[in-house]
Design a protein around this motif. Structure first.
Motif, mmCIF file in Angstrom:
data_model
loop_
_atom_site.group_PDB
_atom_site.id
_atom_site.type_symbol
_atom_site.label_atom_id
_atom_site.label_comp_id
_atom_site.label_asym_id
_atom_site.label_seq_id
_atom_site.Cartn_x
_atom_site.Cartn_y
_atom_site.Cartn_z
ATOM 1 N N VAL A 1 0.785 -1.275 -0.093
ATOM 2 C CA VAL A 1 -0.036 -0.082 -0.021
ATOM 3 C C VAL A 1 0.804 1.295 0.019
ATOM 4 C CG1 VAL A 1 -1.833 -1.198 1.174
ATOM 5 C CG2 VAL A 1 -0.086 -0.054 2.511
ATOM 6 N N ALA A 2 2.304 1.161 0.275
ATOM 7 C CA ALA A 2 2.792 2.411 0.391
ATOM 8 C C ALA A 2 4.407 2.023 0.260
ATOM 9 C CB ALA A 2 2.775 3.068 2.015
ATOM 10 N N ILE A 3 5.205 3.067 0.245
ATOM 11 C CA ILE A 3 6.833 2.907 0.052
ATOM 12 C C ILE A 3 7.098 3.610 1.295
ATOM 13 C CG2 ILE A 3 8.624 3.704 -1.128
ATOM 14 C CD1 ILE A 3 7.543 3.067 -3.574
ATOM 15 N N ARG A 4 8.193 3.264 1.821
ATOM 16 C CA ARG A 4 8.687 3.886 3.041
ATOM 17 C C ARG A 4 10.265 4.254 2.865
ATOM 18 N NH1 ARG A 4 8.042 0.397 8.399
ATOM 19 N NH2 ARG A 4 5.595 0.740 7.902
ATOM 20 N N PHE A 5 10.547 5.359 3.199
ATOM 21 C CA PHE A 5 11.698 6.044 2.770
ATOM 22 C C PHE A 5 12.428 6.151 4.262
ATOM 23 C CE2 PHE A 5 9.543 8.746 -0.666
ATOM 24 C CZ PHE A 5 9.758 7.495 -1.612
ATOM 25 N N VAL A 6 13.542 5.214 4.541
ATOM 26 C CA VAL A 6 14.069 5.484 5.907
ATOM 27 C C VAL A 6 15.591 5.857 5.727
ATOM 28 C CG1 VAL A 6 15.200 3.834 7.812
ATOM 29 C CG2 VAL A 6 12.993 3.171 6.589
ATOM 30 N N PHE A 7 15.579 7.060 6.152
ATOM 31 C CA PHE A 7 16.864 7.947 5.707
ATOM 32 C C PHE A 7 17.806 7.398 6.529
ATOM 33 C CE2 PHE A 7 13.185 10.785 4.709
ATOM 34 C CZ PHE A 7 13.588 11.089 3.635
#
Length: 1500
Positions: free
Chosen positions: A838-844
């Motif tokens: 359902v989404a894309i997660r950006f983990v910095f």
């Protein structure tokens, strides 16, 4: 325009002429130089010289004649392009185009300041025409369309206005020429036009437009604009005597007009008489002639035009030559002034603003402009020695020479008059004398000038040109080529241009169609053979050739080209051969190969016979074999040595630069799978680009190639290798495209076909983070990128890890990519399983670090774009304080001017999505290098539960929360919530229930035994509380100084009434009132399983319906948006509610919920009669109080007295019994006055007759005491010395060295910020102001606003909430400049609007305070006394809730339409301000401010 077919079987001569007569042969004369001068077609004194020939000049020492032709220019942007392209030698430029030109490397010098804009241009808006809502203030521009020529001075001022009023993103700007603005206005396509000249005249006269703001208004706000006369340095340095003469004419005509009343020379009165005929002495007929109105007859303008243009002359502000030669403007010469002049500084300030607006990429030479010359790089083309960097941008030496006293400095035009021309008027008088002679006599005065084929020098008639907005096509087929399959279509077609004279913005394009030979305008297989513009000699142009057919296009822009004093005309002539002879061998191709009858040119030669090498042209096709090296370059001067020696900040000579308006492609064919290795050195202007592309248009039959990377700027002499992938058919290309102005040395490249085994395998991640490209050769992201190996995702299930995204290599800057508004770098994500993800997660991996920008502006951003076009954007929002960081994906911390982004964020996706990295043109000129992007990208699944969403760390979820986001069992990123505490398990809940219920039952049984006794005790306690409350009220009454209560209505009489009118006394007043206010409930739909987290009081209706109430404050905001039909608002940080669609959207994720508005009780509107039979109608105020304000009173108003005069008292209301009634009484009192200002009757402060009031009882103070709270709040501050008389203002000097004094002085000096305030300041004295009555009025007002803001909150009475509210609504200190006459009144009676706020009404008719003392310390506000001392008040101000100010508004805008509550004050925004931190505050209630300290100082 529809193309037509030429079918004659003979070889034809085609003359394509787009002017009134053929272009003649070039003028030949001994020592003749034809000078092209660009001017703006609006009324200015200097234009008379064009029609009279005053600019023409004979230079005796060199025996050279200069003949000047004048060319009207629609805007300074076009004029700058034409200077750069050598189409003009001298031109008028607005200060904005001049600043842009210098910043972009155009080597010009400012010679003279023609004028300041004044009232000659502005922003003109449509009038009110219901239902069309008029634009009355800049705020009304929201949602509107403004047309303005981009790059002009008005464009600069419009950008400033948009920035000043926070309208970025809400105003649509169109780039239209003045002519196009007229057309768009007539077609009702625009709401406003920012223009000048004919467009201004049309909008105001024919379009019935209204003036919103003029250039003078915007100049007063800090953005002055002016017009300069500038020349290319190359021309000015080579023709010094002519430039001296030219500037002499300019300055004398302007000085003559400045003296139009005849103070220095009575002849000047006649020279500028608007009703004189040509036979008279007036220059006005010549001026009108130079404007070339189509309806006017040359040499015989109409009387109406003479008068109209004479009036227009008054709109400008000219500067006399003597003033311009001071160091405040031009200075006498470079090196004569020790620091930058005003013209220098304005040009740099303008460029700095345009840099911040992303209009230009760098400051260019203006970056060097400073007071310090140490280590600066002077212009290599200038021999002048200057004390500060880049001073020779402005050169007053020509004006100084023109003003110098000598006997023969500038012979008079072509007439070479003898004698002295030292006086300002001698030169004009001599020219006028010669003008009066016959044409024959004048022609005899020409010196050795022969004009072959041209008119006589004295015949000055308008020149003709081609039309604007043309788009003409000629389809030229080979003889007998009617069907592309016919053998005849293998014949060659040849075109020869015999003359070319096209202005910047107008083009000839020639296309071939080598595949299908259709040559139709809409054909996708057309190949560009050449794009041509400018003034070019026949010898510099090659022939152009195609097989079967050629397509010839002539396209012009919206600018009408014409000239005065030049008969050459514009356009082109061309001949074509429809059966051209093929080449036979290399001798026909300049030594290059002849293939199938056509020459095969190398990458550095162009044209039909490979003879053209000055600059690149059209499309070059090359089959590149492995091992072969193919060299290409932008122009003849673009050698490897010249590019490698380029100075990025230096000026490039025109002979060493490539041309503007180029469009060149090198289309390459390599063996399939091969890679093109491009070794490139480049020195490009930052608005010109070299595109490296996979695929080639000429081979692709209309399929556009894909960008690999784009080059601009300079690589500082280092050649860089790029490994350019070919497409599936083995095609790749390089495409070079330049705009109309700004050039550098160009590029030089060597191309080779490389076997794929020699580079990294396709799809392999680059091992070094931040490197990209087919062979990982590029130290930043390219157009299309692969994910790299993740950095911190080792514990995440591999199927959900997309990889790592890094924007650039370590230590490299964020790359500017203005050529790609949708994203300079892309990472494509295909075939996402949307049934699970359902989404894309950006983990910095490191914090997001981009250039900060306002939320609604364009700029550096990380964007996730779905296939449906929906975008989720993350960026560094500009901030000054933590509380301005409002997006949910922010941490709430403001660092280095930007809101920090959380360590991990999410965005919704669909089956095909793209990660885009968007960057703008520059990083604001900062030396700091932003780190850009570095994050791991993860796929996120729906929360795995049958019953709906559940907490990530619930006992049966096996999940964990990290960075505020959930990871489910097995390391799968999932969308379970992490907000709040994890719920308990079912077993724990049962045990808890048993453990609580049984003991509770036992406690109830025992507690009943004490019930009756507790009831008796409660009754006694209640009586005690009542007694204490009564005592507290009495103490409150005793603590307030000078308090009175109105015992009846009081209506004063205005000091000024309409002639013969007295105050109309009435026994009753009918008012429209709301008898019963409505009861409205706003609520939002909660997720079912989360209903248990809300208290019962927040649940609306049946809990099964899942509706949750908004709190009172949010509901008030929503109702206000609903009533005002504004479309919605943000009642909570990070959430937007659409009050039309009734949808709440979480801005970070796009998640939506329903909202509803429930009307529980409708309002009951009605009227009531106010009984005024007992009202006190004043008989008039004492004459000693004339000019002072009066106040109306409503029964039960509470008012605090600060001054008395007999039976009259001056006071400020602390409590309004009915504010609506008070406003109606003001209207009643003012109706017989000439105006509200003349009446000077207010609703809250002023003089009144004291017998209309009495001393209040404790009961009457109840409502006021409830809002004030703690009685001690009304005590004098602890640091005051004892007050002698609480109703009199006392001033107590603070000693030098006193900490209290030091704090005040330090705050004052720190806020004296340049550039608004550049003087040195010495503080003389600081005095504390002690006025207890005024202090108590201020405290009551502050506490009342605080109570109003916190009563809506559930915990509004808590001390912490109250403290935070006070910190938000009060400012300590704001600054108010005053003078010796007014300051005593302020300290005694407060900030009364009758003697405060007179200096400005831009943001409302109130009292003005400034955040920075630099604004208030101006001598306009802090007026010096006779000893030179200025006075500043450091004030505590209750700003409360504020809105943007409206010019001349008497009150702030309505904040709550349901209750008719107003905002507390208004604000004004200066450049770089935000609504969270404005520069200017305007109050409308005298009790809102307290003057705490008086500072006396001197500035110098």
């Amino acid at each position: 325009m529809k193309a037509f077919l030429v079918t004659s079987k003979l070889t034809l001569l085609l003359q394509l002429l787009w002017h009134s007569a053929s272009i003649p042969a070039p003028v030949t004369a001994l020592g003749l130089i034809k000078v092209r001068y660009g001017y703006f077609p609006e009324a200015r004194p200097i234009h008379a010289a064009c029609a009279r020939g005053f600019f023409d000049f004979y230079d005796a020492p060199t025996e050279t004649t200069y003949m000047v032709a004048c060319y009207p220019q629609t805007s300074g942007g076009y004029a700058a392009s034409r200077l750069d392209n050598s189409q003009l030698h001298i031109a008028n430029l607005g200060s904005t185009p001049a600043a842009m030109a210098i910043a972009r490397g155009i080597d010009i010098q400012v010679l003279y300041v023609s004028h300041y804009m004044g009232e000659s241009q502005g922003i003109y808006v449509r009038p009110s025409n219901p239902p069309y809502k008029a634009i009355q203030t800049p705020f009304d521009l929201e949602g509107r369309t403004i047309a303005v020529p981009f790059g002009s001075t008005m464009h600069y001022q419009v950008l400033f206005l948009v920035d000043l009023f926070g309208l970025a993103g809400s105003v649509k700007l169109l780039d239209l020429s003045p002519t196009q603005i007229i057309e768009a206005w007539n077609a009702n396509e625009i709401d406003a036009g920012a223009c000048w000249g004919l467009a201004r005249d049309h909008l105001l006269t024919n379009g019935k437009a209204e003036t919103l703001l003029t250039a003078a208004d915007l100049a007063n706000w800090g953005r002055p604009t002016f017009v300069v006369v500038a020349a290319t340095r190359q021309f000015a340095s080579k023709h010094t005597n002519f430039i001296n003469h030219f500037v002499a004419i300019l300055s004398r005509l302007n000085d003559s007009f400045i003296d139009r009343l005849g103070g220095s020379d009575i002849q000047n009165v006649l020279r500028w008489e608007g009703q004189q005929t040509l036979a008279g002495s007036s220059y006005m007929p010549s001026l009108v002639d130079a404007l070339m109105f189509p309806q006017e007859t040359p040499r015989n303008p109409s009387r109406s035009s003479l008068i109209k243009q004479r009036n227009f002359l008054e709109l400008f502000h000219q500067l006399p030559a003597g003033l311009q030669l001071s160091c405040n403007y031009l200075g006498p010469m470079p090196g004569a002034c020790t620091k930058p002049t005003l013209v220098h500084e304005t040009l740099k300030d303008t460029a700095n603003f345009l840099l911040g607006q992303k209009v230009i990429a760098t400051l260019g030479r203006l970056e060097q402009l400073s007071d310090d010359a140490n280590g600066c790089q002077q212009n290599p083309n200038s021999s002048s020695v200057t004390p500060f960097c880049a001073s020779d941008i402005v050169d007053g030496s020509f004006l100084a020479a023109a003003q110098r006293v000598c006997s023969n400095c500038y012979p008079v035009g072509l007439y070479a008059a003898g004698g002295s021309t030292t006086g300002n008027d001698n030169l004009l008088s001599e020219l006028e004398r010669l003008d009066a002679q016959s044409l024959k006599s004048r022609s005899l005065r020409l010196r050795k000038v022969r004009l072959d084929g041209g008119p006589k020098a004295t015949q000055r008639l308008p020149g003709k040109s081609y039309s604007d907005n043309l788009n003409c096509w000629w389809e030229i087929r080979a003889v007998d080529c009617n069907d592309p399959d016919q053998q005849a279509c293998n014949r060659l077609v040849d075109i020869e241009l015999t003359s070319l004279r096209l202005w910047s913005g107008d083009f000839i394009r020639i296309y071939s169609d080598p595949i299908f030979k259709r040559c139709q305008p809409d054909s996708t297989s057309n190949v560009l053979v050449a794009q041509l513009s400018g003034f070019q000699e026949r010898s510099s142009l090659p022939n152009f050739r195609g097989r079967g057919c050629l397509l010839f296009q002539f396209q012009t822009d919206g600018n009408a080209e014409k000239s005065y004093g030049d008969n050459l005309g514009d356009g082109f002539t061309a001949i074509f051969d429809r059966s051209a002879s093929p080449c036979r061998d290399a001798s026909h191709c300049n030594g290059n190969a002849c293939l199938d009858g056509m020459c095969s040119c190398p990458g550095t030669l162009f044209g039909a016979a490979c003879t053209h090498d000055r600059y690149c042209l059209g499309t070059t096709q090359k089959a590149l074999k492995p091992g072969e090296v193919f060299t290409i370059r932008s122009s003849l001067s673009s050698t490897l040595a010249s590019i490698q020696s380029a100075d990025p900040n230096g000026i490039v000579k025109p002979t060493e630069a490539y041309r503007n308006d180029l469009d060149c492609s090198w289309d390459l064919s390599v063996p399939p799978g091969h890679v093109v290795k491009a070794t490139v050195s480049h020195d490009l202007e930052l608005h010109d680009f070299l595109y490296l592309q996979t695929g080639a248009l000429s081979y692709g039959q209309g399929r556009s190639p894909q960008s690999y990377t784009v080059l601009t700027g300079t690589n500082k002499g280092d050649s860089a290798d790029y490994y350019l992938p070919s497409d599936a058919n083995g095609y790749a290309s390089l495409h070079f495209k330049t705009d109309s102005r700004g050039r550098r040395r160009g590029f030089y490249a060597k191309l080779q076909a490389i076997d794929p085994s020699g580079v990294q395998p396709e799809g392999t991640p680059c091992p070094i983070p931040g490197y990209s490209g087919r062979n990982c050769e590029v130290p930043h992201c390219v157009a299309n990128n692969d994910f790299q190996s993740p950095k911190q995702s080792s514990d995440i299930v591999a199927s959900h890890v997309l990889g790592r995204v890094v924007s650039q290599a370590d230590g490299m800057p964020v790359r500017a990519a203005p050529w790609a508004p949708d994203g300079g770098c892309l990472w494509n994500i295909q075939d996402i399983p949307t049934e699970e993800v359902v989404a894309i997660r950006f983990v910095f991996n490191s914090p997001l670090d981009l250039e900060p920008r306002p939320a609604f502006a364009t700029g550096d951003s990380l964007v996730l774009k779905t296939s449906t076009g929906k975008e989720t954007m993350f960026f560094m929002e500009s901030c000054e304080r933590n509380d301005t960081c409002s997006f949910p994906w922010q941490t709430g911390s403001c660092t280095r001017g930007g809101c920090e982004v959380q360590e991990a964020v999410e965005a919704k996706v669909d089956k095909s999505s793209t990660i885009r990295f968007v960057t703008d043109r520059n990083d604001g000129g900062l030396e700091y290098r932003y780190a850009g992007l570095d994050f791991d990208a993860l796929l996120v699944e729906e929360c795995p539960t049958q019953a709906g969403m559940k907490h990530c760390e619930a006992a049966n979820s096996n999940g964990r929360c990290f960075h505020g986001l959930c990871y489910c069992a097995g390391g799968v990123p999932c969308a379970c919530p992490c907000e709040g505490e994890p719920p308990s398990t079912v077993a724990a809940k049962v045990g808890l229930t048993v453990g609580i219920v049984v003991p509770l039952f036992m406690m109830l049984v025992g507690g009943f035994l004490f019930y009756r006794r507790r009831k008796i005790l409660a009754s006694r306690e209640q009586k005690r509380i009542i007694a204490e409350k009564e005592a507290e009220l009495e103490a409150f009454r005793d603590s307030i100084v000078g308090m009175r209560v109105a015992v009846r209505e009081y209506v004063p009489v205005p000091m000024k009434t309409k002639k013969g009118r007295a105050l109309s006394k009435t026994k009753s007043l009918r008012l429209s009132v709301t008898k019963e206010p409505p009861k409205i409930v706003w609520c939002w739909e909660e997720t079912t399983h989360l209903m248990g987290s809300h208290t019962p009081s927040r649940i609306f209706g049946d809990p099964k319906d899942c509706w949750i109430r908004y709190d009172k404050k949010c509901s008030a905001m929503l109702e206000d948006a609903y009533q005002n039909k504004s479309g919605g608002c943000r009642p909570l940080k990070g959430y937007f509610v659409d009050t039309n669609a009734m949808i709440q959207t979480k801005e970070a994720t796009g998640f939506q919920r329903k909202v509803q508005r429930v009307v529980c009780r409708k309002s009951v509107e009605g009227t009531k009669d106010l009984d005024l039979s007992e009202a006190n109608f004043s008989d008039g105020m004492p004459t000693e109080l004339a000019g002072e304000p009066q106040v109306v009173l409503v029964k039960d108003d509470l008012i605090q007295i600060s001054k008395r005069h007999g039976d009259w008292a001056f006071g400020t209301k602390l409590y309004h019994a009915d504010e609506a009634v008070a406003r109606e009484l003001v209207k009643l009192a003012c109706k017989d006055a000439p105006s509200t200002d003349d009446a000077n009757i207010l609703a809250d402060t002023g003089w009144f007759q004291e017998d209309a009031t009495a001393v209040p009882t404790g009961d009457q103070l109840t409502a006021l005491q409830a809002k004030v709270g703690d009685t001690n709040a009304l005590d004098a501050p602890s640091h005051w010395i004892p007050v002698t008389d609480p109703t009199v203002a006392e001033r107590h000097p603070l000693s030098v060295g006193d900490t209290e004094r030091d704090v005040v002085v330090s705050a004052f000096l720190k806020s004296l910020k340049p550039p608004q305030f550049k003087k040195k300041v010495r503080v003389s004295t600081v005095e504390r102001v002690q006025n207890l009555a005024m202090w108590q009025s201020f405290v009551v007002k502050r506490q009342t606003i605080c109570w109003r803001e916190t009563e809506m909150l559930d915990d509004g009475s808590s001390k912490d909430v109250q403290k935070r509210a006070l910190e938000r609504i009060e400012r300590r200190w704001l600054w108010h400049g005053t003078n010796a006459e007014v300051m005593d009144k302020i300290m005694q009676q407060g900030f009364n609007r009758s003697f405060c706020g007179k200096n400005a009404t831009m943001h409302g008719k109130g009292v003005y305070f400034a955040r920075d003392a630099s604004y208030s310390a101006s001598e306009v506000y802090a007026v010096p006394d006779k000893h030179g001392y200025q006075y500043m008040l450091a004030c505590r101000v209750v700003v409360g809730e504020y809105c943007k100010g409206v010019m001349d508004a008497l009150t702030p805008s309505v904040r709550d339409s349901a209750t008719n509550i107003l905002y507390d004050c208004t604000v004004g925004l200066l450049p770089n301000d935000t609504m969270a931190n404005p520069s200017i505050y305007v109050t409308y209630h005298d009790a809102q401010a307290y003057p705490e300290y008086l500072i006396r100082f001197r500035s110098h």
